[in-house]
Design a protein around this motif. Structure first.
Motif, mmCIF file in Angstrom:
data_model
loop_
_atom_site.group_PDB
_atom_site.id
_atom_site.type_symbol
_atom_site.label_atom_id
_atom_site.label_comp_id
_atom_site.label_asym_id
_atom_site.label_seq_id
_atom_site.Cartn_x
_atom_site.Cartn_y
_atom_site.Cartn_z
ATOM 1 N N PRO A 1 -10.727 14.823 -14.321
ATOM 2 C CA PRO A 1 -11.550 15.426 -13.440
ATOM 3 C C PRO A 1 -11.944 14.880 -12.103
ATOM 4 N N GLY A 2 -11.820 15.843 -11.061
ATOM 5 C CA GLY A 2 -12.125 15.267 -9.523
ATOM 6 C C GLY A 2 -10.993 14.424 -9.132
ATOM 7 N N LYS A 3 -9.738 14.153 -9.554
ATOM 8 C CA LYS A 3 -8.833 13.456 -9.059
ATOM 9 C C LYS A 3 -7.637 14.271 -9.007
ATOM 10 N N PRO A 4 -6.981 14.076 -7.795
ATOM 11 C CA PRO A 4 -5.975 14.983 -7.588
ATOM 12 C C PRO A 4 -4.611 14.494 -8.354
ATOM 13 N N ARG A 5 -4.019 15.265 -8.745
ATOM 14 C CA ARG A 5 -2.634 14.950 -9.528
ATOM 15 C C ARG A 5 -1.588 14.375 -8.811
ATOM 16 N N LEU A 6 -1.737 14.135 -7.441
ATOM 17 C CA LEU A 6 -0.637 13.455 -6.825
ATOM 18 C C LEU A 6 -1.061 12.436 -5.821
ATOM 19 N N HIS A 7 -0.602 11.198 -5.826
ATOM 20 C CA HIS A 7 -1.011 10.185 -4.929
ATOM 21 C C HIS A 7 0.508 9.486 -4.218
ATOM 22 N N ILE A 8 -0.084 8.681 -3.377
ATOM 23 C CA ILE A 8 1.061 8.087 -2.475
ATOM 24 C C ILE A 8 1.317 6.827 -2.826
ATOM 25 N N ASP A 9 2.564 6.047 -3.087
ATOM 26 C CA ASP A 9 2.818 4.797 -2.997
ATOM 27 C C ASP A 9 3.560 4.486 -1.897
ATOM 28 N N VAL A 10 3.322 3.134 -1.185
ATOM 29 C CA VAL A 10 3.859 2.865 -0.048
ATOM 30 C C VAL A 10 4.258 1.500 -0.402
ATOM 31 N N ASN A 11 5.391 1.020 0.413
ATOM 32 C CA ASN A 11 5.888 -0.292 0.586
ATOM 33 C C ASN A 11 5.657 -0.961 2.045
ATOM 34 N N ALA A 12 5.613 -2.288 2.156
ATOM 35 C CA ALA A 12 5.789 -3.026 3.535
ATOM 36 C C ALA A 12 7.141 -2.936 4.017
ATOM 37 N N THR A 13 7.345 -2.650 5.264
ATOM 38 C CA THR A 13 8.766 -3.070 5.769
ATOM 39 C C THR A 13 8.830 -4.081 6.581
ATOM 40 N N ASP A 14 7.868 -4.720 7.056
ATOM 41 C CA ASP A 14 8.160 -5.982 7.972
ATOM 42 C C ASP A 14 6.985 -7.100 7.668
ATOM 43 N N ARG A 15 6.569 -7.064 6.597
ATOM 44 C CA ARG A 15 5.959 -8.259 6.151
ATOM 45 C C ARG A 15 5.796 -8.289 4.704
ATOM 46 N N ASP A 16 5.149 -9.290 3.976
ATOM 47 C CA ASP A 16 5.377 -9.221 2.745
ATOM 48 C C ASP A 16 3.997 -8.430 1.841
ATOM 49 N N GLN A 17 3.768 -8.323 0.770
ATOM 50 C CA GLN A 17 2.791 -7.481 0.318
ATOM 51 C C GLN A 17 1.391 -7.859 0.582
ATOM 52 N N GLU A 18 1.173 -9.078 0.476
ATOM 53 C CA GLU A 18 -0.156 -9.777 0.719
ATOM 54 C C GLU A 18 -0.565 -9.639 2.028
ATOM 55 N N GLU A 19 0.445 -9.907 2.940
ATOM 56 C CA GLU A 19 0.104 -9.651 4.448
ATOM 57 C C GLU A 19 -0.374 -8.210 4.738
ATOM 58 N N GLU A 20 0.415 -7.480 4.022
ATOM 59 C CA GLU A 20 0.353 -5.681 4.288
ATOM 60 C C GLU A 20 -0.991 -5.229 3.835
ATOM 61 N N LEU A 21 -1.417 -5.919 2.582
ATOM 62 C CA LEU A 21 -2.746 -5.649 1.723
ATOM 63 C C LEU A 21 -3.755 -5.978 2.883
ATOM 64 N N GLU A 22 -3.683 -7.156 3.505
ATOM 65 C CA GLU A 22 -4.776 -7.682 4.472
ATOM 66 C C GLU A 22 -4.918 -6.550 5.649
ATOM 67 N N ARG A 23 -3.791 -6.257 6.040
ATOM 68 C CA ARG A 23 -3.762 -5.258 7.110
ATOM 69 C C ARG A 23 -4.182 -4.026 6.851
ATOM 70 N N LEU A 24 -4.091 -3.473 5.562
ATOM 71 C CA LEU A 24 -4.554 -1.982 5.402
ATOM 72 C C LEU A 24 -5.923 -2.105 5.113
ATOM 73 N N LEU A 25 -6.602 -3.139 4.524
ATOM 74 C CA LEU A 25 -8.062 -3.491 4.436
ATOM 75 C C LEU A 25 -8.641 -3.290 5.596
ATOM 76 N N LYS A 26 -8.102 -4.244 6.854
ATOM 77 C CA LYS A 26 -8.688 -4.172 8.036
ATOM 78 C C LYS A 26 -8.693 -2.836 8.695
ATOM 79 N N LEU A 27 -7.600 -1.730 8.308
ATOM 80 C CA LEU A 27 -7.634 -0.355 8.919
ATOM 81 C C LEU A 27 -8.603 0.341 8.043
#
Length: 126
Positions: A64-90
């Motif tokens: 309930p209240g949750k869409p049936r579709l979500h997106i998965d993304v992958n970093a292209t120019d840095r490792d996962q932890e660096e990208e996580l930090e960037r996404l949190l800052k955004l």
């Protein structure tokens, strides 16, 4: 460029039926199956190519209240932890959906609360 959409995850009751349908519609092939009956389909070159794959995630009923579709993304120019930090800052925020802490991905929410996942594998930017 820092991320690419790598898969679209669709919650569904009958992954087998949707797999056949979307494989015909998109000229995709089955790429893999999970023990719970979930199926990943995609272009013949597989995951990480120019088109995102479609992961048909077995669910008896939509949450309930949750869409049936979500997106998965992958970093292209840095490792996962660096990208996580960037996404949190955004403005992304961590989301707790019952993870064990052993997952290779991070579950996040965008500024409006839509869930998405940051996967581990770095992809070519194309």
């Amino acid at each position: 460029m820092a991320c690419r959409i790598s898969e679209l995850v669709l919650g569904c009751r009958e992954p087998e039926v949707l797999s056949r349908f979307w494989c015909e519609v998109l000229d995709f092939v089955e790429l893999g199956r999970e023990e719970d009956g979930s199926i990943e389909i995609g272009p013949r070159e597989g995951f990480g190519g120019a088109q995102p794959t479609l992961f048909l995630s077995r669910r008896e009923e939509p949450e309930p209240g949750k869409p049936r579709l979500h997106i998965d993304v992958n970093a292209t120019d840095r490792d996962q932890e660096e990208e996580l930090e960037r996404l949190l800052k955004l403005g992304a925020r961590p989301a707790d959906i019952g993870q064990t802490g052993e997952e290779s991905w991070h579950v996040l929410m965008d500024p409006e609360g839509n869930e998405f996942c940051l996967l581990k594998t770095r992809l070519n930017p194309l």
